[in-house]
Design an enzyme around this catalytic site. Structure first.
Site, PDB file in Angstrom:
ATOM      1  N   GLY A  11      23.177  41.485 -30.451  1.00  0.00           N
ATOM      2  CA  GLY A  11      22.035  42.116 -29.778  1.00  0.00           C
ATOM      3  C   GLY A  11      22.319  43.589 -29.543  1.00  0.00           C
ATOM      4  CB  VAL A  24      30.755  59.696 -36.707  1.00  0.00           C
ATOM      5  CG1 VAL A  24      30.607  60.753 -37.791  1.00  0.00           C
ATOM      6  CG2 VAL A  24      30.228  58.352 -37.195  1.00  0.00           C
ATOM      7  NE  ARG A  72      22.831  37.645 -31.249  1.00  0.00           N
ATOM      8  CZ  ARG A  72      21.817  38.053 -30.487  1.00  0.00           C
ATOM      9  NH1 ARG A  72      20.586  37.866 -30.907  1.00  0.00           N
ATOM     10  NH2 ARG A  72      22.026  38.616 -29.325  1.00  0.00           N
ATOM     11  CG  ASP A 103      30.643  36.643 -26.540  1.00  0.00           C
ATOM     12  OD1 ASP A 103      29.587  36.895 -27.171  1.00  0.00           O
ATOM     13  OD2 ASP A 103      30.750  35.703 -25.736  1.00  0.00           O
ATOM     14  CB  THR A 125      26.558  43.173 -24.820  1.00  0.00           C
ATOM     15  OG1 THR A 125      25.668  42.248 -24.169  1.00  0.00           O
ATOM     16  CG2 THR A 125      27.885  43.130 -24.085  1.00  0.00           C
ATOM     17  CG  ASP A 127      24.023  39.832 -22.251  1.00  0.00           C
ATOM     18  OD1 ASP A 127      22.885  40.180 -21.913  1.00  0.00           O
ATOM     19  OD2 ASP A 127      24.259  39.167 -23.281  1.00  0.00           O
ATOM     20  CG  ASP A 129      28.493  38.816 -21.874  1.00  0.00           C
ATOM     21  OD1 ASP A 129      28.697  39.905 -22.456  1.00  0.00           O
ATOM     22  OD2 ASP A 129      27.932  37.857 -22.423  1.00  0.00           O
ATOM     23  NE  ARG A 162      -1.324  37.413  -6.885  1.00  0.00           N
ATOM     24  CZ  ARG A 162      -2.055  38.001  -7.819  1.00  0.00           C
ATOM     25  NH1 ARG A 162      -1.566  39.002  -8.520  1.00  0.00           N
ATOM     26  NH2 ARG A 162      -3.278  37.590  -8.054  1.00  0.00           N
ATOM     27  NE  ARG A 171      25.250  36.034 -24.688  1.00  0.00           N
ATOM     28  CZ  ARG A 171      26.416  35.879 -25.288  1.00  0.00           C
ATOM     29  NH1 ARG A 171      26.520  34.989 -26.236  1.00  0.00           N
ATOM     30  NH2 ARG A 171      27.452  36.605 -24.962  1.00  0.00           N
ATOM     31  CD  GLU A 187      12.023  39.585  -0.285  1.00  0.00           C
ATOM     32  OE1 GLU A 187      11.822  39.673  -1.510  1.00  0.00           O
ATOM     33  OE2 GLU A 187      11.745  40.480   0.530  1.00  0.00           O
ATOM     34  CB  ILE A 250      11.062  45.655 -21.728  1.00  0.00           C
ATOM     35  CG1 ILE A 250      10.772  47.074 -21.300  1.00  0.00           C
ATOM     36  CG2 ILE A 250      11.414  44.819 -20.523  1.00  0.00           C
ATOM     37  CD1 ILE A 250       9.598  47.186 -20.327  1.00  0.00           C
TER      38      ILE A 250
HETATM   39  O1  F6P Z   1      23.085  39.489 -25.593  1.00  0.00           O
HETATM   40  C1  F6P Z   1      21.990  40.313 -25.366  1.00  0.00           C
HETATM   41  C2  F6P Z   1      20.745  39.500 -25.185  1.00  0.00           C
HETATM   42  O2  F6P Z   1      19.669  40.390 -24.948  1.00  0.00           O
HETATM   43  C3  F6P Z   1      20.811  38.442 -24.092  1.00  0.00           C
HETATM   44  O3  F6P Z   1      20.652  38.964 -22.807  1.00  0.00           O
HETATM   45  C4  F6P Z   1      19.697  37.515 -24.517  1.00  0.00           C
HETATM   46  O4  F6P Z   1      19.926  36.206 -24.064  1.00  0.00           O
HETATM   47  C5  F6P Z   1      19.786  37.566 -26.024  1.00  0.00           C
HETATM   48  O5  F6P Z   1      20.457  38.763 -26.357  1.00  0.00           O
HETATM   49  C6  F6P Z   1      18.453  37.553 -26.721  1.00  0.00           C
HETATM   50  O6  F6P Z   1      18.681  37.492 -28.081  1.00  0.00           O
HETATM   51  P1  F6P Z   1      17.592  37.783 -29.195  1.00  0.00           P
HETATM   52  O7  F6P Z   1      17.431  39.262 -29.301  1.00  0.00           O
HETATM   53  O8  F6P Z   1      18.158  37.197 -30.419  1.00  0.00           O
HETATM   54  O9  F6P Z   1      16.318  37.153 -28.736  1.00  0.00           O
END
Ligand code: F6P
Length: 319
Positions: A11, A24, A72, A103, A125, A127, A129, A162, A171, A187, A250
């Site tokens: 991603g 570069v 990927r 990863d 990434t 994430d 993570d 609301r 992820r 909250e 987004i």
């Molecule tokens: O790893 C980055 C990420 O945006 C995650 O947060 C999400 O779960 C996943 O990739 C979405 O993957 P795709 O772009 O294949 O829908």
């Protein structure tokens, strides 16, 4: 080492372009040629490889996405795919590779290194993570995008009294939800790293409502489950007017923040230094604002953790 390659994989994340630029420019600064591998490991196997010059990375530091494209690849998980990749690298005389990604991308780099091809991983990434680094490239931009959305949703949540459930990416990791939820004054924050007790969530909402709270924001990490499902449960249990916003991709776009551009520049340049020092199978990162490197295999064998004291704090501040 006279020729190195660079690719982005998995991603995409804002700041990947800034990292490629740093790779570069740092390499050329040391009189090393750089080859861009397009479309991640897919392009590596099929030889989509072009020499990059100083000018190839001009005007990209502020752009989201990755101009090398990303993918990927299932095929690259196989020995055959990895051999195809190494053949292409050898064919172009490339002696080392910088892999920018998460990863899954690190696993590819680990395999190439096991087959004797020197690789260094750069954490790209949203994430956040990747074990071994405090921050990954793209995370800061993503949480700023989320915060912008939360602030806007808060306006309409207030007007219409609301309850909003905002589902964010990450992820299996709750970092995006935790940081943006804390910064957005949510909250309730639901993350996979903490037990999700829906009775407690509903109890808090009801108590807040009885005290005169007229709207609520709940940030849900996608790793916990579907925001839509959680919204349904809340609506059924409380009868509060509920809406769900799934922020989606987004969060992956936009111009990188200052933090991400600086992080990408530092990590990209550092990855080249490591390759030129003859290091392989390493991943770069940042710890307490210092550049660090560690074995890719070690990073892959560890579990990502987040700072649960921040989670506790968010609960204390949203009583
Ligand atoms: O790893 C980055 C990420 O945006 C995650 O947060 C999400 O779960 C996943 O990739 C979405 O993957 P795709 O772009 O294949 O829908």
């Amino acid at each position: 080492m006279k020729k190195i390659g660079v690719l982005t994989s998995g991603g995409d994340s804002p700041g990947m372009n800034a990292a490629i630029r740093a790779v570069v420019r740092k390499a050329i600064f040391h009189d090393v040629e750089v080859y861009g591998i397009y479309q991640g490991y897919t392009g590596l196997m099929t030889g989509q490889i072009k020499k990059l010059e100083l000018g190839s990375v001009g005007d990209i530091i502020h752009r989201g996405g990755t101009f090398l494209y990303s993918a990927r690849s299932e095929e690259f998980k196989t020995l055959e795919g990895q051999k195809k990749g190494i053949e292409q690298l050898n064919k172009h005389g490339i002696e080392g590779l910088v892999v920018i990604g998460g990863d899954g991308s690190y696993r590819g780099a680990e395999k190439l290194t096991e087959h004797g091809f020197p690789c260094v991983g750069v954490p790209g990434t949203i994430d956040n993570d990747i074990p071994g680094t405090d921050f990954t490239i793209g995370f800061d931009t993503a949480i700023n995008t989320v915060i912008d959305a939360i602030d806007k949703i808060r306006d309409t949540a207030t007007s219409h009294e609301r309850t909003y459930i905002i589902e964010v990416m990450g992820r299996h990791a709750g970092d995006i939800a935790l940081w943006s939820g804390l910064a957005g004054g949510a909250e309730t924050i639901l993350i996979p790293e903490a037990t999700v007790d829906m009775e407690d969530v509903i109890g808090r909402l009801k108590r807040g409502h009885d005290r005169g709270k007229r709207h609520s924001i709940i940030v849900v990490a996608e790793g916990v489950g579907s925001g839509v499902e959680i919204g349904k449960q809340i609506k059924e249990a409380t009868n509060l007017e509920t809406r769900v916003s799934v922020l989606g991709h987004i969060q992956r776009g936009g111009s990188p923040t200052v933090s991400d551009r600086v992080l990408a520049s530092r990590l990209g340049a550092y990855s080249v230094e490591l390759l030129l020092d003859g290091k392989k199978g390493r991943a770069v990162g940042i710890k307490e604002n210092k550049l660090v490197d560690f074995s890719i295999s070690e990073a892959l064998s560890q579990r990502h953790t987040l700072d649960l004291s921040m989670y506790k704090l968010s609960e204390e501040l949203s009583i």
